[in-house]
Motif scaffolding. Sequence first.
Motif, PDB file in Angstrom:
ATOM      1  N   SER A 328      39.361   8.419 -11.383  1.00 47.37           N
ATOM      2  CA  SER A 328      38.570   9.079 -10.342  1.00 47.37           C
ATOM      3  C   SER A 328      37.095   9.101 -10.702  1.00 47.37           C
ATOM      4  CB  SER A 328      39.064  10.513 -10.130  1.00 47.37           C
ATOM      5  OG  SER A 328      40.257  10.520  -9.406  1.00 47.37           O
ATOM      6  N   SER A 340      28.285  13.816  -0.407  1.00 44.14           N
ATOM      7  CA  SER A 340      27.773  15.108   0.028  1.00 44.14           C
ATOM      8  C   SER A 340      28.652  16.216  -0.503  1.00 44.14           C
ATOM      9  CB  SER A 340      27.695  15.156   1.549  1.00 44.14           C
ATOM     10  OG  SER A 340      28.860  14.630   2.101  1.00 44.14           O
ATOM     11  N   PHE A 342      29.335  20.001   0.108  1.00 39.47           N
ATOM     12  CA  PHE A 342      29.134  21.104   1.043  1.00 39.47           C
ATOM     13  C   PHE A 342      27.912  20.839   1.926  1.00 39.47           C
ATOM     14  CE2 PHE A 342      31.105  22.700  -2.818  1.00 39.47           C
ATOM     15  CZ  PHE A 342      32.326  23.110  -2.300  1.00 39.47           C
TER      16      PHE A 342
ATOM     17  N   GLY B 264      34.394  13.276   5.227  1.00 45.89           N
ATOM     18  CA  GLY B 264      33.722  14.530   5.576  1.00 45.89           C
ATOM     19  C   GLY B 264      32.546  14.769   4.643  1.00 45.89           C
ATOM     20  N   ASP B 265      31.910  15.936   4.758  1.00 49.88           N
ATOM     21  CA  ASP B 265      30.753  16.155   3.898  1.00 49.88           C
ATOM     22  C   ASP B 265      30.884  17.424   3.063  1.00 49.88           C
ATOM     23  OD1 ASP B 265      30.522  17.856   5.959  1.00 49.88           O
ATOM     24  OD2 ASP B 265      28.498  17.268   6.560  1.00 49.88           O
ATOM     25  N   ILE B 266      32.126  17.793   2.743  1.00 49.38           N
ATOM     26  CA  ILE B 266      32.296  18.999   1.918  1.00 49.38           C
ATOM     27  C   ILE B 266      32.374  18.614   0.442  1.00 49.38           C
ATOM     28  CG2 ILE B 266      33.727  21.014   1.483  1.00 49.38           C
ATOM     29  CD1 ILE B 266      34.657  20.739   4.425  1.00 49.38           C
ATOM     30  N   LEU B 267      33.364  17.817   0.100  1.00 46.69           N
ATOM     31  CA  LEU B 267      33.491  17.344  -1.283  1.00 46.69           C
ATOM     32  C   LEU B 267      33.871  15.870  -1.246  1.00 46.69           C
ATOM     33  CD1 LEU B 267      35.474  20.035  -3.329  1.00 46.69           C
ATOM     34  CD2 LEU B 267      33.171  19.223  -3.784  1.00 46.69           C
ATOM     35  N   PRO B 268      33.404  15.068  -2.203  1.00 47.81           N
ATOM     36  CA  PRO B 268      33.816  13.672  -2.247  1.00 47.81           C
ATOM     37  C   PRO B 268      35.319  13.565  -2.497  1.00 47.81           C
ATOM     38  CG  PRO B 268      31.953  14.065  -3.689  1.00 47.81           C
ATOM     39  CD  PRO B 268      32.421  15.399  -3.218  1.00 47.81           C
ATOM     40  N   THR B 270      37.057  11.357  -3.985  1.00 45.93           N
ATOM     41  CA  THR B 270      37.460  10.946  -5.329  1.00 45.93           C
ATOM     42  C   THR B 270      37.609  12.148  -6.247  1.00 45.93           C
ATOM     43  OG1 THR B 270      35.138  10.437  -5.633  1.00 45.93           O
ATOM     44  CG2 THR B 270      36.624   8.582  -5.425  1.00 45.93           C
ATOM     45  N   ILE B 271      36.797  13.166  -6.016  1.00 48.42           N
ATOM     46  CA  ILE B 271      36.880  14.351  -6.874  1.00 48.42           C
ATOM     47  C   ILE B 271      38.094  15.187  -6.500  1.00 48.42           C
ATOM     48  CG2 ILE B 271      35.761  16.544  -7.358  1.00 48.42           C
ATOM     49  CD1 ILE B 271      33.177  15.105  -7.571  1.00 48.42           C
ATOM     50  N   GLN B 273      40.802  14.131  -5.239  1.00 48.84           N
ATOM     51  CA  GLN B 273      42.005  13.426  -5.681  1.00 48.84           C
ATOM     52  C   GLN B 273      42.356  13.756  -7.126  1.00 48.84           C
ATOM     53  OE1 GLN B 273      40.940   9.488  -4.694  1.00 48.84           O
ATOM     54  NE2 GLN B 273      41.914   9.587  -2.688  1.00 48.84           N
ATOM     55  N   ALA B 274      41.342  14.049  -7.912  1.00 52.82           N
ATOM     56  CA  ALA B 274      41.588  14.345  -9.324  1.00 52.82           C
ATOM     57  C   ALA B 274      42.068  15.774  -9.524  1.00 52.82           C
ATOM     58  CB  ALA B 274      40.331  14.085 -10.133  1.00 52.82           C
TER      59      ALA B 274
END
Lengths: 624, 303
Positions: A328, A340, A342, B264-268, B270-271, B273-274
Amino acid sequence: MGRYLFLLAGLIVLVLMILSPWAVPMREFDGTGYLLNPLGAMNPKGLTLPEGLSFGWLGVVFGLWVGLLLAASVVVFLPNAATRARLLYVLGGLGLALFALEAYLFYQAIASANEAALAAGARRPPLRRYALSLGAYLGLFYSLGLLLVARMQLPGGRAFLVRLRGVVVPVVSLLLAVVVGAGVVAILRPGLGTQGVEGLGMRELIAGKLDLVTYTFQILFSPILNLPGIFNSLSFATPLIFTGLAVAFGFRAGLFNIGAPGQLTIGALFAMLAGVYLPLPGWLLLPTAILAAALGGALWGGLVGWLKARFGANEVINTIMMNYIAASVLLFMLAANEYSFFGNKVTLPFKAEGFEGRSEEIQEAARIPSMIDILAPNSTFSWALPLGVAAAIGVYYALRRLELGKRLLATLAALLVGYALGGVLPGIPVTISSALSSQLLNGSFLIAVLALLFYNFYLFRTSGGYELRATGLAPKAAEYAGVNLRRKMILAMFISGALAGLAATHYVLGAGMDGTYRLKTAIPSSVGFDGIAVALMGQNTPLGIFLSATLFGVLLAGGVSLNAQLGISNQIIQVLQALIILFIAVGGFLPRYFTDPLRAAQVETEARAEQEARQAKSSPVAGD
Amino acid sequence: MEIVIALFFSTLRQATPLLLTALGGLFSERSGVVNIALEGMILFGAAAAAITVNRIEVATGGLEAFWIPWVGLLVGAIVGGLVGLIHAIASIKYRADQIVSGTAINIAALGAPSIVLQVLYNNTSTSQEVNNRLPLVNLGIGEVSVLVLIAFLLVPVVWWVLFKTPWGLRLRAVGEHPEAAETMGVNVIRMRYTAVILSGMLAGIAGAYLSIGFLNQFIRAMSAGAGFIALAALIFGKWHPFGVLGATLLFGFAQALAIQLQGGDILPATIVQALPFILTMLVLAGFIGRSRPPAAVGKPYDK
């Protein structure tokens, strides 16, 4: 019981000899061949051999083999063990000679046919793909088996095998894996040259399958036959040496590091960051980038060691989890530039422009040169590396009396001096074929050799390594003797991770992936898993790891042409690896005294006692 | 509201393979055999199911009938069970290191399907798409695959079997103290064989769900760590069916969230998923409650 098994083996060899092709003088690109057999050649696709090629001697040789098989079958029933052993040795030797004769006659015939055709005005030799085949190899294997059986007849035969169990178990596992792999290939694919041909008999169909299986493994092992192939194999082997060492280092300390893929990934990230962005002077940049690769892997592995030491968290699950997290992280860094959080836009600078997820190029000074550029820069063979290595080996053996630390320092000095001297000496101009110069083998291979040496000296020649091995063998005893288990655990995972991270030097700094000096998201981190097979097959010894990594390197290199020629997926190598791991895990189905050290020691002690008793009997006490 | 419903169904879909696999792993580990091979068993099951359904379709000329996906599911389960048998033979009969043996199966699961795919479809990464997928069930506000229902219904069944039947008691005894169980007349070896094969079958069913329920084809390495997450759910869930249910729902939610956040634009993504993996590590380290494995897990039994 053993004797009847021997008879059965002889019978199987005989039947296979009758059924299988002995040699293939001619083969099309798609694998269709002209199959020679003592009972008549098989040629389903109707290939025509050049005139004057005669293989009449095959029938005579086959007759000799039948005689040899019969003789061996009689010999094992002789009452006297010493006679049995002597005769079996003789028969085994005869078999080897017979095989050598076959090989000589066959290759001689091919060579003269080709010469004749060229002399008659052919532009290319008419026979290009030719080789001995299964029938001939069977004789070779049977003869080697005879020699082994002969040794078993002598006193202490079983103990002899048990003492060699570090070799016996991997070799038996490899053979079993090859047999199962051959079965898989034979089931999945129609025999060579038999597809789409009407009216073939059972004999042709079976021979076609056997030929397919033999040719598959001939292709897999073919890279060892030429220099570009060897370079290619070593280039596949380099990362395997690193990851094999990483897994083996963990095993030695009693830890199972399945996290080499993740450690490699993070090592690659660190190496990329150092290699692309660090504004260091040229001579410092490359060492820093190499150390960065080791550091990245070490931190990723060390964290797992710390979690185990501090919280008792199982390292197996944790290293697996860390593999996915590392994947990841790599994607996060290189798959896109803009993220982005938040609603706030964050821009990362790491991904280079383009569709593919890849980093910017590594700075010139941080690149590891290719092996060809090290051995023969500007098409001139350089004495630097050979002389350096020779000086190092010479000094190491000359200073046997010195204590290890000083001895190694002197060896290092000799290496550097030899390297510098060799660089000054005038080189020899050589021509390098494009097949050779395009190989991806690079200086990372030398780092791998250094890593092997480190593994050897640290684990087997220092007190720290001794403690580490003691921790792996008997943690409680080690703790009682004053070893700090927790610290050892962290250290072991730290070094193990560093070794895995160093594999990144091959892919990123040495451009070993596809010839570009970048980190890509497609980095084949799964070689971390392959390291498990390498470590198990190499029995966690430095030499074993080198040999098994090279073996897998050869197979991986051969797998590429297997795919191109026979349409068999090179994933077969992955399956072979899995089978080898499985067979080693079950001890090659060998009796338990091969896998259980206590029982092995028992067998050896019994054999020694027996030998002493015999000596006492044969040499009467003085004055008796 | 719409997004909540979408997230809810996505969670169910994501949790199902984890739940099926983890319930299988529960049997194996409760009997004392570490089953790190779950990941590989899912893949073998997935490949077997998709290929079986495709072959039936090819043989019948594209027939669409209700029984075809069930045959695929059955074959997936059988193949999973056979892989389980291999793991069982290696780790019970030959006292192999259970983690090494499991790793071998996982590596084989990456390569073996590709070889078959190459022969059947001339590519190494995907099978042909199938038309006969496992049926959907309407839950009023949305549809889910029938296996989703089955998986969740299995939880109380497994709980009942493990904690309310003599067989379950014996199974747990074998995993805690095999010598004592043997003294009481329990056949340790047979219990372990049964448990490991059962876990392989359930993982195979989870694989079939992935290839002919959730998707309509087999893709190389399509399990994407589901087997390992299931193993983590087992630990997180303290080797208890209801704990496992909670853990798989949590992990399934994290995966559903990752899909929902894609683009979306909250959290990527890839993150996100981890997250399940980070969560697992925190659990293992004991930050979120202690978890104690069956006492005899991982140890070969020697009479």
